[in-house]
Design a protein around this motif. Structure first.
Motif, short mmCIF file in Angstrom:
data_model
loop_
_atom_site.label_atom_id
_atom_site.label_comp_id
_atom_site.label_asym_id
_atom_site.label_seq_id
_atom_site.Cartn_x
_atom_site.Cartn_y
_atom_site.Cartn_z
N UNK A 44 51.72 24.94 27.62
CA UNK A 44 50.27 25.12 27.49
C UNK A 44 49.72 25.90 28.68
N UNK A 45 50.23 25.61 29.85
CA UNK A 45 49.81 26.35 31.03
C UNK A 45 50.26 27.81 30.96
N UNK A 46 51.45 28.03 30.39
CA UNK A 46 51.93 29.40 30.22
C UNK A 46 51.05 30.18 29.25
N UNK A 47 50.32 29.46 28.40
CA UNK A 47 49.41 30.13 27.48
C UNK A 47 48.01 30.28 28.06
N UNK A 48 47.54 29.27 28.77
CA UNK A 48 46.13 29.30 29.18
C UNK A 48 45.90 30.13 30.46
N UNK A 49 46.87 30.20 31.36
CA UNK A 49 46.65 30.99 32.57
C UNK A 49 46.49 32.48 32.28
N UNK A 50 47.33 33.10 31.41
CA UNK A 50 47.04 34.50 31.07
C UNK A 50 45.68 34.68 30.40
N UNK A 51 45.27 33.70 29.61
CA UNK A 51 43.96 33.77 28.96
C UNK A 51 42.83 33.74 29.99
N UNK A 52 42.95 32.87 30.98
CA UNK A 52 41.93 32.78 32.02
C UNK A 52 41.87 34.07 32.83
N UNK A 53 43.03 34.62 33.15
CA UNK A 53 43.04 35.89 33.88
C UNK A 53 42.45 37.00 33.01
N UNK A 54 42.73 36.98 31.71
CA UNK A 54 42.13 37.96 30.81
C UNK A 54 40.62 37.84 30.76
N UNK A 55 40.10 36.62 30.75
CA UNK A 55 38.65 36.43 30.80
C UNK A 55 38.07 36.99 32.10
N UNK A 56 38.77 36.78 33.20
CA UNK A 56 38.30 37.31 34.49
C UNK A 56 38.29 38.84 34.47
N UNK A 57 39.29 39.44 33.85
CA UNK A 57 39.34 40.91 33.75
C UNK A 57 38.17 41.41 32.91
N UNK A 58 37.89 40.74 31.80
CA UNK A 58 36.76 41.14 30.96
C UNK A 58 35.45 41.03 31.74
N UNK A 59 35.27 39.95 32.48
CA UNK A 59 34.07 39.81 33.30
C UNK A 59 33.95 40.91 34.34
N UNK A 60 35.07 41.24 34.97
CA UNK A 60 35.09 42.32 35.96
C UNK A 60 34.74 43.65 35.31
N UNK A 61 35.34 43.94 34.15
CA UNK A 61 35.08 45.21 33.47
C UNK A 61 33.62 45.31 33.01
N UNK A 62 33.06 44.21 32.55
CA UNK A 62 31.66 44.22 32.13
C UNK A 62 30.75 44.46 33.32
N UNK A 63 31.05 43.81 34.45
CA UNK A 63 30.23 44.01 35.65
C UNK A 63 30.32 45.45 36.14
N UNK A 64 31.51 46.03 36.15
CA UNK A 64 31.67 47.41 36.60
C UNK A 64 31.00 48.37 35.63
N UNK A 65 31.17 48.12 34.30
CA UNK A 65 30.53 48.98 33.31
C UNK A 65 29.02 48.93 33.39
N UNK A 66 28.46 47.74 33.59
CA UNK A 66 27.01 47.62 33.71
C UNK A 66 26.51 48.31 34.98
N UNK A 67 27.27 48.19 36.06
CA UNK A 67 26.88 48.85 37.31
C UNK A 67 26.89 50.37 37.14
#
Length: 178
Positions: free
Chosen positions: A139-162
């Motif tokens: 379960x951890x092997x599944x959820x940690x990549x998902x959490x990192x993917x969410x962080x990447x999406x947040x980063x990309x949205x912040x950079x795109x909005x900027x």
């Protein structure tokens, strides 16, 4: 995650990996009134993929809330089934974000890698669910990549909005028809 999927729009997901697209579209349209913004939204494939991505994020958020509300020892079969649904939702969400942002950003490589890692963790969880001694390892092997993917999406949205904000703050070029 459910609230995030409800609040995020298709245009935000689209602009995050497509910097400058709205500005290029804005330049194409003749604006008669300077304060009237041009309604530019993703269409076709980009809109469909962003809706799929938002739906998968909502389903994953609801599954995660269900896992938290129903303990494993209370209704074990329901808990296990919801864990499987959450795992498939996470893998498909990572894949859909990779497809949505394909050829637009180098973060797609990370999404593909995270999809493979989460998928391998899910398959291992389904095949060796009772024989492994360490509970929650896959379960951890599944959820940690998902959490990192969410962080990447947040980063990309912040950079795109900027970037979009900076483009809008620059003075527009003079129009030749004035």
């Amino acid at each position: 995650m459910f609230v995030t999927s409800c609040l995020i729009t298709s245009a935000v997901l689209w602009v995050a990996a497509h910097p400058g697209d709205l500005f290029d579209e804005y330049k194409k349209w003749p604006v008669k009134v300077p304060w009237n913004p041009v309604p530019v939204k993703p269409g076709g494939f980009a809109r469909t993929m962003s809706i799929i991505s938002r739906s998968l994020l909502a389903a994953t958020g609801l599954a995660l809330a269900t896992i938290g509300l129903i303990p494993e020892d209370f209704i074990p079969d329901l808990h296990r089934n919801v864990v499987v649904v959450r795992g498939f939702g996470m893998c498909l969400w990572l894949a859909s974000m990779g497809v949505l942002w394909f050829k637009r950003t180098y973060w797609v490589i990370a999404f593909i890698l995270f999809t493979v890692i989460a998928g391998a963790g899910g398959i291992a969880m389904l095949t060796t669910s009772e024989s492994i001694q360490i509970r929650g390892l896959f379960e951890r092997a599944m959820i940690y990549p998902f959490i990192i993917g969410l962080a990447i999406v947040g980063f990309m949205i912040a950079v795109g909005a900027h970037n979009e904000r900076n483009r809008r703050m620059r003075p527009r070029p003079k129009r030749p028809w004035r």
